[in-house]
Design a protein around this motif. Structure first.
Motif, short mmCIF file in Angstrom:
data_model
loop_
_atom_site.label_atom_id
_atom_site.label_comp_id
_atom_site.label_asym_id
_atom_site.label_seq_id
_atom_site.Cartn_x
_atom_site.Cartn_y
_atom_site.Cartn_z
N GLY A 381 34.07 44.87 42.45
CA GLY A 381 32.89 44.03 42.32
C GLY A 381 33.20 42.73 41.60
N ASP A 382 32.13 42.04 41.23
CA ASP A 382 32.26 40.81 40.45
C ASP A 382 32.32 41.24 38.98
OD1 ASP A 382 32.18 38.35 39.27
OD2 ASP A 382 30.23 37.75 40.08
N LEU A 383 33.53 41.47 38.49
CA LEU A 383 33.71 41.93 37.11
C LEU A 383 33.61 40.79 36.12
CD1 LEU A 383 36.56 44.57 37.60
CD2 LEU A 383 34.11 44.73 38.08
N ASN A 384 33.70 39.57 36.59
CA ASN A 384 33.42 38.37 35.79
C ASN A 384 34.41 38.09 34.67
OD1 ASN A 384 31.37 36.48 36.48
ND2 ASN A 384 29.81 38.06 36.21
N TYR A 385 35.55 38.77 34.64
CA TYR A 385 36.55 38.47 33.62
C TYR A 385 37.17 37.11 33.91
CZ TYR A 385 36.23 43.15 31.66
OH TYR A 385 35.78 44.29 31.04
N ARG A 386 37.38 36.32 32.86
CA ARG A 386 37.82 34.93 32.99
C ARG A 386 39.24 34.75 32.46
NH1 ARG A 386 32.96 32.23 34.26
NH2 ARG A 386 31.58 33.90 34.96
N LEU A 387 39.68 33.49 32.41
CA LEU A 387 41.02 33.12 31.92
C LEU A 387 40.90 32.49 30.53
CD1 LEU A 387 42.40 31.58 35.23
CD2 LEU A 387 43.07 33.76 34.24
N ASN A 388 41.66 33.02 29.59
CA ASN A 388 41.67 32.47 28.24
C ASN A 388 42.61 31.27 28.18
OD1 ASN A 388 39.90 34.47 27.32
ND2 ASN A 388 41.58 35.86 26.82
N MET A 389 42.15 30.17 28.74
CA MET A 389 42.99 28.98 28.86
C MET A 389 42.10 27.77 29.05
SD MET A 389 46.09 28.39 31.61
CE MET A 389 46.86 29.95 31.17
N ALA A 460 38.61 31.27 38.19
CA ALA A 460 38.93 32.59 37.63
C ALA A 460 38.92 33.64 38.74
CB ALA A 460 37.92 32.97 36.55
N TRP A 461 39.65 34.74 38.48
CA TRP A 461 39.66 35.89 39.38
C TRP A 461 38.51 36.83 38.98
CZ3 TRP A 461 45.04 34.84 37.85
CH2 TRP A 461 45.80 34.29 38.89
N CYS A 462 37.31 36.47 39.32
CA CYS A 462 36.15 37.29 38.95
C CYS A 462 36.02 38.54 39.81
CB CYS A 462 34.87 36.46 39.05
SG CYS A 462 34.73 35.16 37.81
N ASP A 463 36.46 38.47 41.04
CA ASP A 463 36.25 39.55 42.02
C ASP A 463 37.51 40.41 42.10
OD1 ASP A 463 33.61 38.32 43.22
OD2 ASP A 463 35.10 36.71 43.17
N ARG A 464 37.38 41.68 41.70
CA ARG A 464 38.57 42.53 41.54
C ARG A 464 38.33 43.92 42.14
NH1 ARG A 464 40.79 39.44 37.12
NH2 ARG A 464 42.70 40.69 37.09
N ILE A 465 39.44 44.60 42.37
CA ILE A 465 39.42 45.98 42.89
C ILE A 465 40.44 46.80 42.10
CG2 ILE A 465 39.76 47.47 44.90
CD1 ILE A 465 39.03 45.10 46.67
#
Length: 544
Positions: A381-389, A460-465
């Motif tokens: 789903g859209d886990l919404n994790y972002r990049l700390n940068m 960001a890679w918000c969408d993950r599996i």
């Protein structure tokens, strides 16, 4: 094989001709498709606090069904089976046959007649018309044995209304042709219209020709032809479609002269379950031959949004048993934001989903009741994790396709390594650009051309599996280039191993019991071998 797809569609309604083949990986057909959507409706106050808006769901279902069963829809083809054209009327570009072939003299028709011929031209034309008519009659009688003088050129009864002496239950085949030959062709087989198919009201295309005959074939004669009369068979095999919201679009319409109900009955993939919670929507499709091996289907929605319980954020989880393997699929939409503390809120969402998801009641003993109690689990789903940068550094690395350097700052990758959340879970190698945030209908990320008042969003890679469990092998992990929303859809193909009960060994055990052998002793000897682990590659040989 199992294909999992996730897509945040941003509340945008799909257009009718939307192509999602790339997202569903139709070039590599799977046995099971689990498709998860986020923001299938806009997350405004009316949709979150009010009644659930289900209007986009039938459109998405229709697009999925069309895509998975696309090869079953026959191409539009036109064929005409008629008598060869008369050599009298041929143009000069076509070679003329010998005159003695049909028994009439050669006659040439000039393209331009000189002016001023007067009445002699009219007489010549009348004489030529009589010769042409005679040639056609001789040709039809010689080739087909038809006497055109006694032939009925047009039916006495209207084609729109059947003769009064025919009952509505009588099965007839209507043939409209030019020379007593059938001119309707579908998949190289004749289409027999029964009273049941006519009752559907789908209205096949009718073709009227000037020399057409109306042929009526009675039921005794139908044994000689293949009868397409499987409409009633679809009800047993597709009972789950009765509550399908997208079936309203399919009923009462036809495409390429074939009823949609026929296509449903012949579909390779059927939907077994679907569930919507505000903007989160899950739809599970399987091969038709595999559906009887799926049991214990259960769904559990969990809201973690406003006030910790509203459905603007949360998950919809599906539990099912495939053969003897317990599978779980979790489609989630976690807290958004790139501010300090947002990462911890997303972690908290995951913990709440794991704690509150329940599939079974106290009466379903032995069935998995929580997410971790399954054999194989997939979280997407859209886990919404972002990049700390910093944003400028992110864009430079994206432009240079430095995915490994970006992943070192990815919040989800950090959580997976530390084990704070998703402990023991796995994710495939990311070799595609960040899936968020794009300008609508564009390949550009938001912020590349800054606009006044526009919120700044770093890619960001918000969408993950992710997955957890034994016997799971990821074959691909990629995104699709569909520009409907500000996210790009992501898909992954898995090869999974499932436990299949060996019925032959059970039969042997029963036979031994009948012969006086202790059943318990046999089970003890066979306890380690009465279940075998197989992949879908092995199972497909016996099913499909």
């Amino acid at each position: 094989m199992v294909t999992i797809g996730t897509w945040n569609v941003g509340g945008r309604v799909p257009y009718d001709d939307l192509q999602i083949d790339e997202w569903l990986c139709t070039e590599e057909p799977a046995d099971v498709y689990i498709l998860g959507f986020q923001e299938v409706v806009a997350l405004n106050a009316g949709n979150v606090l009010g009644a659930e808006d289900t209007r986009p769901i039938p459109k998405w279902e229709a697009i999925i069904r069309r895509t998975l069963n696309k090869s079953l829809q026959p191409e539009r083809k036109f064929k005409c089976h008629s008598a060869p054209s008369s050599p009298i009327m041929r143009t000069s570009s076509a070679p003329d046959p010998p005159a003695d072939e049909i028994g009439v003299p050669e006659v040439e028709m000039g393209r331009n007649l000189p002016s001023g011929i007067g009445d002699s031209v009219a007489f010549k034309r009348q004489e030529l018309s009589e010769v042409t008519s005679l040639g056609k009659k001789i040709q039809l009688k010689r080739i087909y044995g038809i006497d055109s003088d006694s032939r009925l050129d047009w039916p006495e009864h209207s084609l729109d209304k059947p003769p009064q002496f025919l009952s509505s239950s009588t099965k007839l085949r209507k043939v409209f042709s030019s020379s007593a030959r059938m001119g309707f062709d579908w998949m190289e087989k004749p289409l027999i219209l029964t009273s049941q198919s006519l009752a559907l009201g789908c209205g096949l295309n009718r073709v009227y020709r000037s020399s057409g005959n109306l042929g009526l074939i009675w039921p005794e004669q139908q044994e000689e032809s293949e009868v397409i009369d499987s409409l009633s068979d679809a009800s047993d095999e597709l009972s789950d479609e009765e509550e399908d919201p997208s079936s309203e679009i399919l009923e009462g319409t036809c495409e390429n002269g074939v009823s949609r109900e026929c296509l449903k009955a012949r579909a390779r993939y059927v939907r077994i379950v679907s569930k919507q919670m505000v903007g989160i929507y899950v739809s599970v499709w399987v091969r038709k031959a595999l559906r009887r091996h799926i049991n214990n289907l259960k769904v559990s929605p969990v809201g973690v949004g406003i006030m910790g319980y509203m459905g603007n954020k949360g998950s919809v989880s599906v539990s099912m048993t495939l053969f003897q393997t317990r599978l779980c699929f979790v489609c989630s939409h976690l807290t958004s934001g790139q501010k300090e503390g947002d990462q911890q809120r997303r972690n908290s969402d995951v913990c709440e989903i794991l704690r509150r998801t329940r599939f079974s009641s106290v009466f379903d003993a032995g069935q998995p009741q929580t997410i971790p109690s399954h054999d194989q689990i997939f979280w997407f789903g859209d886990l919404n994790y972002r990049l700390n940068m910093l944003d400028i550094d992110v864009r430079k690395l994206v432009e240079g396709k430095k995915w490994n350097e970006l992943k070192n700052s990815d919040q989800l990758c950090i959580e997976l390594r530390s084990g704070n959340i998703f402990d023991g879970w796995k994710e495939g190698v990311i070799e595609f650009p960040p899936t968020y945030k794009y300008e609508i209908n564009s390949h550009r990320y938001v912020g590349e051309n800054p606009k006044e008042g526009e919120k700044k969003r770093s890619p960001a890679w918000c969408d993950r599996i992710l997955w957890l469990g034994k016997g799971v092998k990821q074959l691909s992990y990629k995104r699709a280039e569909i520009r409907l929303s500000d996210h790009r859809p992501v898909n992954s193909i898995f090869l999974i191993e499932v436990e299949v009960f060996d019925h032959r060994k059970l039969q042997r055990a029963l036979n031994f019991k009948n012969d006086g052998v202790l059943f318990e002793d046999f089970l003890e000897e066979e306890s380690d071998s009465d279940m075998r682990v197989e992949s879908f590659t092995d199972i497909r040989e016996s099913l499909f």
